[in-house]
Enzyme design. Structure first.
Site, PDB file in Angstrom:
ATOM      1  N   ASP A  65       0.860  -1.177   0.000  1.00  0.00           N
ATOM      2  CA  ASP A  65       0.000   0.000   0.000  1.00  0.00           C
ATOM      3  C   ASP A  65       0.899   1.231   0.000  1.00  0.00           C
ATOM      4  OD1 ASP A  65      -2.323   1.487   0.122  1.00  0.00           O
ATOM      5  OD2 ASP A  65      -2.376   1.495   2.298  1.00  0.00           O
ATOM      6  N   ASP A  71      -2.394  -1.044   5.775  1.00  0.00           N
ATOM      7  CA  ASP A  71      -2.595  -0.403   7.079  1.00  0.00           C
ATOM      8  C   ASP A  71      -4.056  -0.252   7.438  1.00  0.00           C
ATOM      9  OD1 ASP A  71      -3.338   1.497   5.268  1.00  0.00           O
ATOM     10  OD2 ASP A  71      -2.260   3.163   6.193  1.00  0.00           O
ATOM     11  N   ASP A  74      -7.396  -3.464   3.134  1.00  0.00           N
ATOM     12  CA  ASP A  74      -6.342  -4.393   2.733  1.00  0.00           C
ATOM     13  C   ASP A  74      -6.595  -5.808   3.234  1.00  0.00           C
ATOM     14  OD1 ASP A  74      -4.684  -2.305   1.569  1.00  0.00           O
ATOM     15  OD2 ASP A  74      -4.332  -1.646   3.617  1.00  0.00           O
TER      16      ASP A  74
END
Length: 797
Positions: free
Chosen positions: A453, A754, A758
């Site tokens: 990410d 985070d 995700d």
């Protein structure tokens, strides 16, 4: 040797192996000196099976409560509800409801029982707590004494003597002890005291040395694992206590706490819904139901162990610890242990093969020595004449054969893997990296691809507003003074609607600390915009008091926007929208003029604003649009519109790249590990950050999520090897990419993220890493604070 280990018996998946595979390879390990010791660090399949059965019973119980509670409660109401009886201890401290009575109401979803206690406000009064101020810290010990602590029953730590006993369970050591006793008995009879003691005493001392070294080693390992478990349990949640919002450990929650829930949080105790918006709870881990549960005033009960899938809200804690169904479930499941890693399975196979070879040679040695001894007696015609000395000789030969088994079977080899992985976990923990599963350390060293990410992983996740476009003017934001921040002339009307858009449409809060200073609690993006609004001279508390919020649609990774509907003091409604620039801009057909009046948005202005957005993005700024729409029709007050908005401003937020990321990415590339960035940001922002980090190269591809998800399987297979950046991606896009990399290209994939968006990819990946303190409980599997450590450890482990 390798061909012996390629049996199907030792074919165990590195992630989520089946119970059948685990049982199969254990049964294949037939030569085990001390089974109790070798398998002490791995899953107890019997207890795990018992735990699964108990889990199914609890799920069935909850399902029954869901489906038949209305009929049961109707019968109870007809018969008359029993009066609550207070114990003397509860009455003395000022509480007016017993812990078990409170637990039954929530666990049974007894809405009439809740109403008979005057709802959540009445329960709060009986618990002597204010729904606004929360619990007083001085009352925590009393509440823990009456209602219990939020901890689950765990196995007591094993003493050193228990490890000594485990070491003595070794069959070969037991045989040696018998040999030593026989040797002492025969020696004393033939050689007398003390010469007859020497051989047997030597064997006993050797056994004691082996047992003590083994027990001390195992005891130290257990202490290390206990420290690791303690670190794993450091999970925090936001609560209101003494009128202040603060973070506390989930194990410090008490009955009466006001808990703030947002997307991705785990519900850490049973409770009752106080207020919130679009709160959707995933109860599959507890009830087995795949459909999420919508929590509102009509269905206000939240159960421990569930997770927030969408929305936000506040909850009054009513039951903690072992009184919750989750607590009863965890009591059994915690005994299951962790699955074996593939390396542990292979090394157990090696130890078994070596053990068989050692057993063969020990038997052969004994037969050769005994055969030679018997042959010599036959040659000298002494075969029928036996003495104690001859018996002692045969015992010595047998002891030699057993000693060969002791030396040859590498019992400590599989245990060495566990110890080395635990050591790796400890080292990572010192680098502020919390590993939740031992197998992650092993798999991490084999990673061939990293899907990362951007926000909070490659960047610092400390965001500030850097530029703003408003009233056809771009302004650079510098300093903390109002005059420095907005160096352009705008009308008070434009400023007012801008502050309303910032303060009303936010999931963050402004709280005052003990020194009276303002601090902001919330996500970094929300906090940056809220801080900008405060620097403009806005008053968060005054804004919240002036306007009543009617409905909120919180931000999530699918909508990529947050909307709110408020009631204006003079009458009428106003909707605010904030989110991804392209999405919000496409919802607008007007723009705020210099005097604050909405004017039609022409095609030329649309193109100019798009150029502004792309310009901000090319400077590696995250862009958001703020918009509003006035509504006169109160009949649609429950519906937030999706079009017809008036654009207020375009905000560019700066999120600096973490120090050392570029070097860490370069280290990965040199080690043959491909790094791909998958983010929800604008394609131009993603490209700029990827180039700065060294991820996007001249021969690499950058695509947007919608384009990727509409590709055919053939096109995906063609582009994925060159894909380095994916922007404007949904959670499903990242999940698809990870699945394709693992199954089509055979990559060992590490995913870093985070947040909750995700989670699907983290679950699908070979190893999931959640970055920084922003990682939610849904996504956390490994906690990293510094991205350079992440990449270096992936390479070096």
């Amino acid at each position: 040797m390798d061909k012996f280990l390629n049996w199907k018996d030792f074919d165990v998946e590195h992630k989520n192996p089946s119970e059948e595979a685990l049982r199969r390879w254990r049964s294949a390990v037939s030569i085990v000196k001390n089974r109790r010791r070798r398998f002490r660090m791995v899953a107890d399949l019997v207890k795990r099976s018992e735990g699964e059965k108990k889990k199914l019973k609890i799920q069935e119980k909850i399902r029954v409560a869901l489906y038949v509670q209305k009929a049961a409660l109707t019968f109870i109401d007809a018969a008359g509800r029993p009066e609550y009886k207070l114990s003397e201890e509860t009455r003395e401290v000022g509480f007016r409801i017993e812990p078990d009575d409170l637990a039954v109401i929530v666990r049974g979803r007894d809405i009439k029982g809740l109403k008979s206690n005057d709802g959540v406000e009445g329960v709060a009064q009986k618990l002597s707590v204010s729904l606004n101020e929360g619990v007083c810290k001085r009352d925590l010990p009393i509440r823990q004494k009456i209602y219990g602590v939020n901890r689950y029953t765990e196995k007591p730590p094993r003493s050193f003597l228990m490890f000594v006993w485990d070491a003595l369970q070794d069959l070969t050591l037991i045989i040696l002890i018998v040999c030593a006793v026989l040797s002492i008995g025969v020696g004393l009879a033939t050689e007398g005291w003390p010469e007859g003691m020497y051989d047997g005493l030597g064997i006993i001392l050797s056994i004691l040395l082996v047992v003590m070294v083994t027990a001390i080693s195992d005891y130290k390992q257990s202490l290390q694992f206990r420290d690791l478990d303690r670190e794993k349990k450091k999970i925090f949640i936001q609560v209101t206590r003494d009128g202040q919002r603060q973070k506390v450990s989930i194990y410090d929650l008490v009955v009466g706490d006001i808990v703030h829930l947002s997307i991705g949080d785990q519900v850490a105790a049973d409770g009752i819904f106080i207020s919130g918006y679009s709160l959707l709870i995933d109860e599959s881990s507890l009830s087995g139901e795949s459909e999420p549960m919508y929590i509102c005033e009509e269905n206000p009960f939240l159960l421990a162990g569930t997770k927030v899938q969408d929305g936000s809200g506040k909850m009054l804690v009513t039951t903690v610890g072992m009184r919750t169904e989750w607590g009863k479930l965890m009591e059994t499941l915690n005994e299951g242990g962790e699955d074996e890693t593939p390396l542990q399975v292979k090394l157990n196979g090696v130890a078994t093969i070596i053990g068989k070879i050692g057993l063969f040679f020990s038997v052969l040695t004994f037969l050769v020595l005994a055969g030679r001894f018997l042959g010599e007696k036959a040659i000298h015609n002494e075969f029928t004449v036996w003495s104690s000395a001859d018996a002692l000789t045969l015992i010595d030969y047998f002891a030699v054969a057993v000693t060969i088994i002791v030396v040859a079977v590498p019992e400590g080899l599989p245990l060495a893997v566990t110890l080395s992985l635990a050591f790796a976990m400890k080292k990572l923990m010192n680098d502020r990296a919390l590993v939740r599963h031992l197998s992650a350390c092993e798999t991490m060293g084999s990673a061939s691809c990293i899907c990362t990410d951007k926000t909070g992983t490659l960047t610092t996740n400390h965001m500030v507003v850097d530029k703003i476009w408003i009233c056809n003017t771009i302004s650079k934001v510098e300093g903390n003074n109002r005059e420095d921040i907005l160096q352009l002339e705008i009308s008070e009307r434009v400023l007012d609607v801008t502050l309303q858009a910032i303060f009303q449409n936010t999931g963050s809060e402004v709280v005052k600390d003990k020194d009276g200073k303002n601090s902001i609690l919330g996500t970094p993006t929300e906090s940056a915009i809220l801080e900008f609004g405060l620097h403009l001279g806005g008053d968060f508390e005054a804004q919240r008091r002036e306007f009543k919020i009617v409905k909120v649609e919180p931000f999530n990774s699918v909508r990529k926007k947050m909307s709110v509907l408020i009631a204006l003091p003079a009458g009428g409604m106003r909707a605010f929208c904030k989110g991804a620039s392209e999405i919000v801009l496409s919802m607008c057909d007007k723009v705020v003029s210099d005097n604050g009046e909405p004017v039609p948005l022409s095609e030329e202005q649309f193109r100019n604003i798009t150029d502004v957005i792309n310009g901000f993005a090319s400077e590696a700024l995250r862009t958001l649009c703020l918009a509003f729409k006035d509504l006169n029709d109160s009949s649609n007050e429950n519906n937030i519109p999706d079009s017809g908005y008036t654009l207020i401003a375009v905000v560019g937020i700066k999120d600096p790249v973490r120090p050392g990321v570029k070097e860490a990415v370069q280290t990965c590339l040199e080690a043959g590990i491909t790094v791909r960035m998958v983010t929800g940001d604008n394609i131009n922002t993603a490209r700029a950050i990827a180039k700065e980090c060294g991820i996007l190269t001249s021969d690499g591809e950058a695509v947007e999520g919608p384009e990727f998800r509409n590709m055919s399987p053939a096109d995906m297979k063609r582009i994925i090897p060159k894909l380095q950046v994916m922007a404007r991606s949904l959670p499903l896009d990242k999940h698809t990419l990870v699945t394709q990399l693992r199954k089509t290209f055979g990559e060992v994939v590490a995913v870093t993220g985070d947040g909750t968006n995700d989670a699907p990819a983290l679950h699908e990946a070979d190893i999931g890493l959640s970055m920084g303190i922003a990682g939610t409980e849904v996504s956390v599997s490994v906690l990293y604070r510094t991205s350079s450590y992440l990449f270096k450890h992936v390479v070096l482990l």
